[in-house]
Design a protein around this motif. Sequence first.
Motif: not given
Length: 364
Positions: A259-260, A265-267, A308-313, A320-324
């Motif tokens: 999902c992340v 990356w899709s946009p 681009v900022r979303l891709a960098s995110l 954090w997905v793995y940690l949570l």
Amino acid sequence: MSRWPQCEPNGTRPGAMRGNATGRWAEGCGAVSVAFPLTMMIAGIVGNALAMLLVSRSYRAKGSRRKRSFLLCIGCLALTDLLGQLLTSPIVISVYLSDRAWGAVDPSGHLCVFFGFSMTVFGLCPLLIASAMAVERTLAIRAPHWYASHMKTQVTKLVLLAIWLAVLAFALLPIAGLGRYTLQWPGTWCFISTGHSLFFASAFAVLGLLSLVVTVACNLATIQALVSRCRTKGAASRSSKQWGRIAMETLIQLLGIMCVLSACWSPLLITMLKMIFSQTSFEHCRAFSSAAQSPDLHKECNFFLTAVRLASLNQILDPWVYLLLRKILLQKFCQAASAVSKCSNNEWKERSITLSEEIRRTAA
């Protein structure tokens, strides 16, 4: 290297436009301070370092043999994201501290090539590693006997190494003359130019989208297999239950990363394909420096920057997905999934029998 208009701290620049055009320039160029890339870098480093620590501890545990290939993929993903943060974020912060004047930080233009190369490598590698993780889990759940006999940790290491080497070779193509890395709007980062080599830009976008499709398809196949297995097996052995718990945990982690990846990356990938098909390049965002700027151009350039900022995110959110998604949350999710997929039919029967007995005793 051609020079981009320099953003001054007050949102204007010497000899620039006046009136509404100046306001739009300030909106497009001065919307983000140095605190934004600095915060992203700190969050990315902390998250990826913690994820690598947890992966290392889980990998050394005695009961993690069935998960070691998946843990290797998770660790490689965290390491890739960490390296991406360490190599790109300091450059962005330096440019922001120089009032977004890339020429002051990189007069020769070599740093721009390195930045574009890093963006390509640490953008494509996580996408392909996520696909490898999805394929690995699909094989483990849908073909467990083949997986147990063929899928060793050494094979996983070779696959991850092959992904790294292939992406490195691909990212070096512009240095060899096929493609080009150029400065992008608003002059604080470099990436693949969509106006010089359609093959290289389209190859990056197609590879990224294909990896997303493979990840989604494999996860859907894994979900279907898990649901079918839960419904067909009523009373399972202890080892089978342990296998199902491990499979469910890794599946939820895969879904979170999927999902992340898709949201981040899709946009950007779709926007790149749109530019390639329309034979346009976002180098025309330099028109921000002219008084004849159109509102449509303003929206396009800012949307590209947001993508681009979303891709960098993605480099920050992956660990954090793995940690949570650890044991506490996973247990609650598994309980909900078990109820929905009717995996706990026997438990419900036992509860209903117990309830009927209590009613009889009360009536007596």
